[in-house]
Design a protein around this motif. Structure first.
Motif, PDB file in Angstrom:
ATOM      1  N   ALA A   1      43.331  33.933  26.733  1.00 14.18           N
ATOM      2  CA  ALA A   1      42.279  34.550  27.422  1.00 14.18           C
ATOM      3  C   ALA A   1      42.440  36.470  27.193  1.00 14.18           C
ATOM      4  CB  ALA A   1      43.228  33.660  29.364  1.00 14.18           C
ATOM      5  N   LYS A   2      43.233  36.554  26.535  1.00 13.12           N
ATOM      6  CA  LYS A   2      42.664  38.102  26.288  1.00 13.12           C
ATOM      7  C   LYS A   2      41.810  37.640  24.752  1.00 13.12           C
ATOM      8  CE  LYS A   2      47.096  40.534  27.871  1.00 13.12           C
ATOM      9  NZ  LYS A   2      47.832  41.506  28.305  1.00 13.12           N
ATOM     10  N   ALA A   3      42.389  36.863  23.877  1.00 14.40           N
ATOM     11  CA  ALA A   3      41.731  37.031  22.388  1.00 14.40           C
ATOM     12  C   ALA A   3      40.641  35.939  22.894  1.00 14.40           C
ATOM     13  CB  ALA A   3      42.640  35.305  21.368  1.00 14.40           C
ATOM     14  N   CYS A   4      40.439  35.336  23.927  1.00 12.94           N
ATOM     15  CA  CYS A   4      38.669  34.606  24.085  1.00 12.94           C
ATOM     16  C   CYS A   4      37.848  35.926  25.026  1.00 12.94           C
ATOM     17  CB  CYS A   4      38.827  33.195  24.635  1.00 12.94           C
ATOM     18  SG  CYS A   4      39.591  32.202  24.192  1.00 12.94           S
ATOM     19  N   GLY A   5      38.427  36.929  25.546  1.00 14.15           N
ATOM     20  CA  GLY A   5      37.956  38.100  26.280  1.00 14.15           C
ATOM     21  C   GLY A   5      37.660  39.046  27.441  1.00 14.15           C
ATOM     22  N   PHE A   6      38.630  37.729  28.307  1.00 11.85           N
ATOM     23  CA  PHE A   6      38.367  37.514  29.686  1.00 11.85           C
ATOM     24  C   PHE A   6      39.212  38.237  30.064  1.00 11.85           C
ATOM     25  CE2 PHE A   6      38.179  32.607  28.876  1.00 11.85           C
ATOM     26  CZ  PHE A   6      37.617  32.185  29.985  1.00 11.85           C
ATOM     27  N   THR A   7      39.158  38.688  30.889  1.00 12.27           N
ATOM     28  CA  THR A   7      39.614  39.829  32.145  1.00 12.27           C
ATOM     29  C   THR A   7      40.798  39.377  32.769  1.00 12.27           C
ATOM     30  OG1 THR A   7      37.511  41.630  31.695  1.00 12.27           O
ATOM     31  CG2 THR A   7      38.957  42.092  33.219  1.00 12.27           C
ATOM     32  N   ILE A   8      41.890  40.035  32.601  1.00 10.31           N
ATOM     33  CA  ILE A   8      42.756  39.925  33.485  1.00 10.31           C
ATOM     34  C   ILE A   8      43.177  40.037  34.746  1.00 10.31           C
ATOM     35  CG2 ILE A   8      45.495  39.524  33.235  1.00 10.31           C
ATOM     36  CD1 ILE A   8      44.360  38.594  31.496  1.00 10.31           C
ATOM     37  N   THR A   9      43.288  39.876  36.216  1.00  8.33           N
ATOM     38  CA  THR A   9      42.425  40.418  36.958  1.00  8.33           C
ATOM     39  C   THR A   9      43.994  39.255  38.428  1.00  8.33           C
ATOM     40  OG1 THR A   9      42.234  37.938  38.036  1.00  8.33           O
ATOM     41  CG2 THR A   9      40.328  39.906  36.954  1.00  8.33           C
ATOM     42  N   ARG A  10      44.484  40.558  39.524  1.00 13.70           N
ATOM     43  CA  ARG A  10      45.046  40.285  39.993  1.00 13.70           C
ATOM     44  C   ARG A  10      45.295  38.647  41.020  1.00 13.70           C
ATOM     45  NH1 ARG A  10      47.718  45.989  42.535  1.00 13.70           N
ATOM     46  NH2 ARG A  10      48.680  46.685  40.347  1.00 13.70           N
ATOM     47  N   THR A  11      45.889  38.032  41.681  1.00 13.39           N
ATOM     48  CA  THR A  11      45.550  37.169  42.798  1.00 13.39           C
ATOM     49  C   THR A  11      46.325  37.747  43.955  1.00 13.39           C
ATOM     50  OG1 THR A  11      47.111  35.542  42.230  1.00 13.39           O
ATOM     51  CG2 THR A  11      44.784  35.552  40.546  1.00 13.39           C
ATOM     52  N   GLU A  12      46.023  36.907  44.698  1.00 12.67           N
ATOM     53  CA  GLU A  12      47.279  37.328  46.288  1.00 12.67           C
ATOM     54  C   GLU A  12      48.310  36.271  46.087  1.00 12.67           C
ATOM     55  OE1 GLU A  12      45.087  34.339  49.199  1.00 12.67           O
ATOM     56  OE2 GLU A  12      43.278  36.435  49.513  1.00 12.67           O
ATOM     57  N   ASP A  13      48.443  35.342  44.846  1.00 10.64           N
ATOM     58  CA  ASP A  13      49.687  35.701  44.431  1.00 10.64           C
ATOM     59  C   ASP A  13      50.309  36.567  43.620  1.00 10.64           C
ATOM     60  OD1 ASP A  13      52.183  34.445  44.199  1.00 10.64           O
ATOM     61  OD2 ASP A  13      50.901  32.100  43.863  1.00 10.64           O
ATOM     62  N   PRO A  14      51.226  36.792  43.958  1.00 10.07           N
ATOM     63  CA  PRO A  14      52.150  37.565  42.654  1.00 10.07           C
ATOM     64  C   PRO A  14      52.624  37.325  41.654  1.00 10.07           C
ATOM     65  CG  PRO A  14      53.877  38.062  44.255  1.00 10.07           C
ATOM     66  CD  PRO A  14      52.048  37.310  45.062  1.00 10.07           C
ATOM     67  N   GLY A  15      53.013  35.446  41.839  1.00  6.99           N
ATOM     68  CA  GLY A  15      52.767  34.908  40.292  1.00  6.99           C
ATOM     69  C   GLY A  15      52.504  34.483  39.808  1.00  6.99           C
ATOM     70  N   VAL A  16      51.198  34.616  40.127  1.00  2.00           N
ATOM     71  CA  VAL A  16      49.952  33.790  38.917  1.00  2.00           C
ATOM     72  C   VAL A  16      48.831  35.628  38.862  1.00  2.00           C
ATOM     73  CG1 VAL A  16      47.765  32.391  39.985  1.00  2.00           C
ATOM     74  CG2 VAL A  16      50.270  32.161  41.136  1.00  2.00           C
ATOM     75  N   VAL A  17      48.171  34.967  38.340  1.00  2.00           N
ATOM     76  CA  VAL A  17      47.600  35.728  37.249  1.00  2.00           C
ATOM     77  C   VAL A  17      46.027  35.656  37.485  1.00  2.00           C
ATOM     78  CG1 VAL A  17      48.721  37.837  35.974  1.00  2.00           C
ATOM     79  CG2 VAL A  17      47.684  35.166  34.498  1.00  2.00           C
ATOM     80  N   GLY A  18      44.444  35.754  37.547  1.00  2.00           N
ATOM     81  CA  GLY A  18      43.319  35.517  37.099  1.00  2.00           C
ATOM     82  C   GLY A  18      43.411  35.253  36.175  1.00  2.00           C
ATOM     83  N   PHE A  19      42.086  34.648  35.484  1.00  2.00           N
ATOM     84  CA  PHE A  19      40.653  34.998  34.684  1.00  2.00           C
ATOM     85  C   PHE A  19      39.986  35.106  34.300  1.00  2.00           C
ATOM     86  CE2 PHE A  19      44.905  32.247  32.803  1.00  2.00           C
ATOM     87  CZ  PHE A  19      45.304  33.635  32.124  1.00  2.00           C
ATOM     88  N   ARG A  20      38.885  35.839  34.587  1.00  2.00           N
ATOM     89  CA  ARG A  20      37.117  35.991  34.454  1.00  2.00           C
ATOM     90  C   ARG A  20      36.447  36.340  33.364  1.00  2.00           C
ATOM     91  NH1 ARG A  20      35.242  39.086  39.659  1.00  2.00           N
ATOM     92  NH2 ARG A  20      34.195  40.454  37.922  1.00  2.00           N
ATOM     93  N   LEU A  21      35.125  35.736  32.822  1.00  2.00           N
ATOM     94  CA  LEU A  21      35.104  36.254  31.733  1.00  2.00           C
ATOM     95  C   LEU A  21      33.143  36.301  32.286  1.00  2.00           C
ATOM     96  CD1 LEU A  21      34.665  36.673  28.434  1.00  2.00           C
ATOM     97  CD2 LEU A  21      34.626  33.805  28.654  1.00  2.00           C
ATOM     98  N   ALA A  22      32.330  37.131  32.260  1.00  2.00           N
ATOM     99  CA  ALA A  22      31.085  36.966  32.561  1.00  2.00           C
ATOM    100  C   ALA A  22      30.011  36.206  30.621  1.00  2.00           C
ATOM    101  CB  ALA A  22      29.939  38.176  32.382  1.00  2.00           C
ATOM    102  N   LEU A  23      29.442  35.119  31.140  1.00  2.00           N
ATOM    103  CA  LEU A  23      28.531  34.797  30.359  1.00  2.00           C
ATOM    104  C   LEU A  23      27.610  35.055  30.400  1.00  2.00           C
ATOM    105  CD1 LEU A  23      29.821  31.041  31.485  1.00  2.00           C
ATOM    106  CD2 LEU A  23      31.494  32.530  29.608  1.00  2.00           C
ATOM    107  N   ASP A  24      26.360  35.794  31.015  1.00  2.00           N
ATOM    108  CA  ASP A  24      25.989  36.954  30.750  1.00  2.00           C
ATOM    109  C   ASP A  24      25.824  38.082  31.508  1.00  2.00           C
ATOM    110  OD1 ASP A  24      24.023  34.119  33.330  1.00  2.00           O
ATOM    111  OD2 ASP A  24      25.685  36.192  33.204  1.00  2.00           O
ATOM    112  N   GLU A  25      24.790  38.610  31.916  1.00  2.00           N
ATOM    113  CA  GLU A  25      23.757  39.698  32.434  1.00  2.00           C
ATOM    114  C   GLU A  25      24.812  39.325  33.939  1.00  2.00           C
ATOM    115  OE1 GLU A  25      23.346  41.582  28.450  1.00  2.00           O
ATOM    116  OE2 GLU A  25      23.449  42.817  30.991  1.00  2.00           O
ATOM    117  N   PRO A  26      24.753  41.330  34.687  1.00  2.00           N
ATOM    118  CA  PRO A  26      25.314  40.139  36.321  1.00  2.00           C
ATOM    119  C   PRO A  26      24.245  39.479  36.211  1.00  2.00           C
ATOM    120  CG  PRO A  26      25.582  43.266  34.879  1.00  2.00           C
ATOM    121  CD  PRO A  26      25.026  42.179  34.398  1.00  2.00           C
TER     122      PRO A  26
END
Length: 822
Positions: A785-810
């Motif tokens: 995910a990092k190699a593809c440009g995703f931002t690593i984020t927290r989730t409500e579950d401490p054992g799970v991480v989230g990924f988020r990628l903006a595909l265009d302008e806001p």
């Protein structure tokens, strides 16, 4: 837009009533009174410059002066005020409004257009105008002017009619029945039936959806939403106007979407009882339990009329019941006898539970001195847990309200007649069968090679460039043969495309002297037309002549794309289906469907399928061509995403997944290690059954994509190496991705190859955000995910991480940030 901000309608936290009043008979007074009577617990603001207080609430003089943005606003003012009110509400941050007032004049219609323009920059959703409102009883939110307060239940009601909605709510109220939500759509200027279906499809409080409509505004969106909903829960549809020429097309659309069409309002109301109260796992069979022979005869007649669904009993079931109940008459129906006691009904349920082939349990009873209906009802409640496929009851003479409510509380629907009970159950069976049709795995046909399809498209474009808008005779034959269809034309032998499956040669006795056409008598000629419907786009119309020449011909609509399973559903409705081998007809229908799907220049056609016992030929084809036609209501297989490349010494094809990939996908999943499966599915995973695999391989390309990487094995089979998925929310704001690679292919950058392509696909589709999740210990996925440009984020579950990628302008100002993992 689709479900965006609809949560404000169905889960409101605060409400404003614009135009609230105490003037008797006014819309503002009715709406304000119903909101108060419903007991909504959140902040509630009446807005009207004429009052200081209403119902103990301080009145706000103007919508722009509200202390905060209400979740939803009810607008009860004249049409000329709507645009300004919507503008003020949008500026505050309100996400939804219900316009109760009606449109009567051209000036009113202009006001609606201005109101929609004012709402658009703020993504504010509008129900109506002319809407009775939206009711969410679990929140005590009666947003509009329903005729009564509504009890909470498990069925959602969605209608285009205010009067019918009021009638249904009143009917249910009198019988102690409720709804998860009730929606009167009004004129559907913004929020329409497809939007609401999309929302309710994933609403956990809705177990079934009852839909009443006359027309569909956006067919592709509606079909996509309906298919998604029908995969999750029963969707029953009522459309009046059988005399309407388009009615048969609606029937075809409902069936294709997996919905069950009902013929009368009574039938739809019965499902409020069956689906809203019961937990019935409808198989195809049932067992009838009663006491009296006359009741048994009436009930058997009802079930026979509804489709004959009484289960055959195993001998051991009859033996066990006769030992425990010596006065009973064993078999199905089970007659307990005139001297039956309430506890005998419970005994029957217990014993039948050991024989699951006996199916759903039905109890039909009229009160007797030895078995009053109230006591029998209590016996059913006490033993309901033994009815593993559910329990439905019919009590002649009715029940008192307390007993009825007690049965409802235990999930036991109660009907007034055996006919209504039998028909209600038959519709559940129809839903199960329709859902299975959606989940069937089509038999694979040889795929047309791209060069063949390109040649057909080039032929159509060349004809149009030359000013020709029809292909007939030799030109039409050459065109259709590219897709494997055999065409009969006068003075010309039948032909077949070089890449089509070979046809079994006809015996010499069945050929003409010049080997031109079969000399056998055809079984039937099927007339086929394709026309471009204003709403549903290209649709097929099939006409099969009657057997006796007197009765009505069979006329059936079909929506492309078709595959052999869907084609079989059409073919088996005809009497002639039993006279011929089905495979040639199914292949011909599928090939014709592919022709229409691949060549968009085909705007219409007429031809005849001449069906022989083991062959189908095309007669008198005429193809009408045009530069543009409507979009298909159901998105066909998107061939444009196919790609073949050399990768790591292999010739790999990356393409969208198809239903016929189920077997290869099963092998793909079975090849993965338990640890890789755990990381992918966030827990221990066993084997996947057909239903689960069908969900993975049969996708709606309009809102979901699964790209698979495949190679051809030495044995000639296709092997799946990896898959990446992206499932968009209905408004295409956010898509959630997941990627999986065969355990023996890890470390070869196949995941990166697939991720690059799904990101490109999502970006081209106009999706704003790509999101995903992984277990925190899944370091390989996090690194990818990092190699593809995703931002690593927290989730409500401490054992799970989230990924988020903006595909265009806001996104547009005021758009809500996507929820993680949504």
């Amino acid at each position: 837009m689709t479900v965006r901000n609809l949560d404000a309608l169905f889960r409101p936290k605060s409400v404003a009533v614009i135009g609230a009043s105490e003037r008797p008979g006014s819309t503002g007074a009715m709406v304000w009174a119903r909101v108060l009577e419903g007991g909504f617990g959140g902040p509630l603001w009446p807005v009207n410059p004429k009052y200081k207080t209403l119902g103990g609430h301080a009145v706000i003089g103007d919508a722009g002066d509200l202390p905060q943005a209400p979740s939803v606003a009810l607008i009860c003012t004249p049409p000329d005020t709507w645009p300004a009110i919507i503008h003020k509400l949008g500026g505050l941050g309100t996400r939804a409004a219900i316009i109760v007032g009606e449109v009567r004049r051209d000036a009113d219609r202009l006001a609606v257009r201005h109101a929609l323009s004012a709402a658009r920059p703020h993504l504010l959703r509008i129900v109506g105008p002319g809407s009775l409102g939206v009711v969410s009883p679990a929140l005590r939110a009666h947003l509009g002017a329903p005729s009564c307060t509504v009890k909470a239940g498990g069925v959602a009601w969605v209608s285009q009619s205010n009067a019918l909605t009021n009638a249904v709510l009143g009917w249910a109220h009198a019988r102690g029945l409720g709804f998860s939500h009730a929606v009167a759509l009004g004129d559907e200027a913004d929020v329409d039936a497809g939007d609401v279906l999309d929302y309710l499809a994933s609403d956990p409080g809705t177990r079934a959806i009852l839909l009443e409509l006359d027309s569909v505004r956006a067919a592709r969106k509606f079909m996509s939403a309906a298919r998604a909903a029908a995969r999750n829960k029963p969707v029953l549809a009522l459309r009046s106007g059988r005399a309407d020429p388009a009615d048969a097309l609606y029937s075809a659309a409902f069936r294709r979407a997996g919905m069950v069409r009902v013929d009368a309002l009574d039938d739809l109301l019965d499902e409020v009882e069956t689906l809203g109260v019961g937990r019935v796992a409808a198989g195809a069979t049932a067992t009838l339990i009663t006491s009296d022979r006359g009741l048994a005869t009436l009930a058997c007649d009802a079930f026979a009329a509804a489709g004959g669904m009484l289960a055959p009993w195993p001998a051991e079931a009859s033996d066990a019941l006769l030992q425990a109940l010596p006065h009973a008459v064993g078999g199905n129906p089970l007659r307990l006898g005139d001297d039956a006691r309430p506890e005998h009904f419970g005994t029957a349920l217990k014993l039948l539970a050991e024989h699951r082939s006996t199916g759903t349990a039905f109890v039909v009873h009229a009160s007797t001195h030895g078995a009053p209906v109230g006591e029998v009802a209590q016996a059913l409640i006490a033993n309901q847990r033994f009815a593993y496929r559910g329990l439905l009851a019919c009590f002649f003479g009715g029940l008192d309200a307390a007993t009825r409510d007690a049965l409802h509380a235990q999930g036991i629907p109660v009907h007034t007649t055996p006919q209504r009970l039998a028909r209600a159950f038959a519709r559940l069976v129809d839903y199960r069968m329709g859902r299975e049709l959606l989940m069937q795995t089509p038999e694979g046909l040889p795929a047309q090679i791209p060069e063949t399809v390109d040649a057909a498209q080039a032929q159509a474009c060349a004809a149009l460039a030359a000013g020709e808008h029809e292909l007939t005779g030799e030109a039409a034959a050459r065109f259709l043969e590219r897709f494997g269809l055999t065409v009969e034309t006068q003075g010309r032998p039948t032909a077949q495309a070089p890449d089509a499956a070979p046809t079994k040669p006809l015996p010499a006795a069945d050929r003409t002297e010049d080997n031109a056409e079969p000399s056998r008598k055809p079984v039937v000629d099927i007339a086929i037309e394709l026309h471009d419907d204003d709403n549903f786009g290209p649709v097929f119309h099939f006409t099969v002549p009657s057997v006796d020449g007197v009765s009505e011909a069979l006329r059936v609509y079909g929506l492309p794309p078709l595959n052999p399973v869907l084609a079989r559903d059409l073919v088996t409705r005809s009497y002639y289906a039993r006279l011929v081998a089905p495979e040639p007809t199914l292949a011909a229908l599928t090939a014709l469907s592919q022709t229409v799907c691949e060549v968009r220049q085909i705007v219409g056609l007429t031809l005849t399928f001449r069906v022989y016992s083991d062959q189908v030929t095309v007669v008198d084809p005429t193809l009408r061509l045009g530069a543009q036609r409507s979009r298909l209501a159901i998105v066909p297989y998107p061939r444009r995403f196919e790609e073949t490349l050399d990768w790591q010494g292999l010739r790999v094809t990356v393409r969208p997944i198809r239903p016929e990939d189920e077997a290869a996908h099963h092998d793909f999943v079975e090849s993965m290690t338990p640890e890789d499966l755990r990381l992918r599915f966030f827990g221990a995973v066993g084997s996947f059954d057909h239903s689960q695999l069908a969900r993975m391989t049969q996708i709606d390309y309009d809102r979901e994509m699964a790209l698979i990487a495949t190679v051809a094995s030495e044995e000639g089979f296709t092997r799946t190496l990896g898959v990446v998925r992206a499932v968009a929310d209905p408004d295409n704001e956010t898509a959630e991705f997941a990627v999986t690679v065969r355990s023996d292919q890890k470390g070869r950058r196949l995941g990166q190859l697939l991720m690059d392509r799904i990101i490109k696909y999502a970006r081209a589709r106009g999706t704003h955000w790509l999101v995903g999740e992984a277990l925190r210990e899944n370091t390989a996925m996090i690194a990818l995910a990092k190699a593809c440009g995703f931002t690593i984020t927290r989730t409500e579950d401490p054992g799970v991480v989230g990924f988020r990628l903006a595909l265009d302008e806001p996104a547009e100002p005021g758009a809500q940030a996507p929820r993680q993992g949504s």
